[in-house]
Scaffold this active site. Structure first.
Site, PDB file in Angstrom:
ATOM      1  N   SER A 144       0.988  -1.044   0.094  1.00  0.00           N
ATOM      2  CA  SER A 144      -0.210  -0.059   0.139  1.00  0.00           C
ATOM      3  C   SER A 144       0.882   1.305  -0.019  1.00  0.00           C
ATOM      4  CB  SER A 144      -0.689   0.158   1.200  1.00  0.00           C
ATOM      5  OG  SER A 144      -1.621   1.325   1.379  1.00  0.00           O
ATOM      6  N   TYR A 159      -1.149  -0.971  10.178  1.00  0.00           N
ATOM      7  CA  TYR A 159      -1.509  -1.494   8.834  1.00  0.00           C
ATOM      8  C   TYR A 159      -0.262  -0.880   8.035  1.00  0.00           C
ATOM      9  CZ  TYR A 159      -3.590  -1.362   4.033  1.00  0.00           C
ATOM     10  OH  TYR A 159      -4.313  -1.464   2.764  1.00  0.00           O
TER      11      TYR A 159
END
Ligand code: NAD
Length: 253
Positions: A144, A159
């Site tokens: 990401s 995350y």
């Protein structure tokens, strides 16, 4: 060896509007047979059915919790005989969380790492050996932009850390498996229109984020699926250990 004699495993491809399902379609359109592994068994089967119907390739959909080694073992056993050998793996199953660091619990931290990292380990560990034996393989991680810029889109520290962990995983594995014909790459999407945030990114916040994207829109699942399919081509064998941004220019480095 042609990709039509091989199967691409896509984890987390059940989600109807997700990156995984779009990737399963794109890979099948390129000739790959498809195995869908998803926590949600009916959606895994539905995705497999949809891909077979649309592209005429062999498919299988299996319920699987990637965080659980036995569940992964059982799911991959279902593939034997049902579809051709595994030639590609897309480590797409993932969960996110926006919890601020000072509020995050150890349990939540572990859960984020369990799906994004341990899950990828479980499936990669079980499928990479066959790829090296056949001398061909393609592994792609869904990292990401959060890993690169330190969150700031939706995902918090847990995350971002797990997605950054995937980049180290990608590079070290690329080094180990390169001599055996297996490439390992990561894609780092920016904001993609899916259900992963559970509808939490809407209205002003979404408009604000889009204002920071040079191409003036958020990404589509097709934008990401196309890049993954490119990396899985036989002709992409000289690309390994790389991280490909697909973020509309929202983060450049
Ligand atoms: P999504 O929520 O639409 O799909 C995720 C899928 O993973 C779901 O089908 C879910 O059932 C499955 N899953 C969750 N936990 C699982 C487990 N333990 N075992 C097996 N399957 C499990 O998400 P998405 O937006 O399509 O995201 C796909 C990947 O791309 C994720 O790794 C995500 O972190 C990454 N990503 C997404 C975005 C975005 O903006 N959507 C941006 C960057 C990276």
């Amino acid at each position: 060896m042609s990709v039509s004699d091989l199967t691409a495993v896509v984890t987390g491809a059940g989600s109807t509007r997700g990156i995984g399902r779009a990737t399963a379609h794109a890979l099948a359109a390129a000739g790959w047979n498809i195995a869908v592994l998803d926590l949600d068994e009916p959606s895994a089967k539905d995705a497999a059915h949809e891909v077979a119907e649309r592209h005429g390739v062999a498919t299988v959909g299996v319920g699987c919790d990637v965080t659980d080694e036995q569940s992964v073992e059982d799911a991959l056993t279902v593939l034997d005989g049902a579809v051709p050998p595994v030639g590609a793996l897309v480590n797409n199953a993932g969960i996110t969380s926006p919890t601020p660091f000072l509020e995050v619990s150890g349990e939540e931290w572990d859960r984020i790492f369990a799906v994004n990292l341990r899950g990828a380990f479980n499936v990669t560990r079980r499928t990479a050996a066959g790829m090296t034996e056949r001398g061909f393989g393609r592994i792609v991680f869904l990292s990401s932009v959060s890993a690169e810029r330190g969150g700031g889109v939706f995902g918090g520290v847990a995350y971002s850390a797990a997605k950054a962990g995937q980049l180290g995983f990608t590079r070290a594995l690329a080094r180990e498996l390169g001599p055996r014909g297996v490439t390992v790459n990561a894609v780092a999407p920016g904001l993609i229109d899916t259900d992963i945030t559970g509808g939490a990114l809407e209205g002003d916040r979404k408009a604000e984020l889009i204002a920071g994207v040079p191409v003036g829109r958020n990404g589509t699942v097709a934008d990401v699926a196309d890049l993954i399919t490119y990396l899985c081509r036989e002709e992409s064998g000289y690309i390994t250990g790389a991280t490909y941004d697909v973020n509309g220019g929202s983060h450049m480095h």
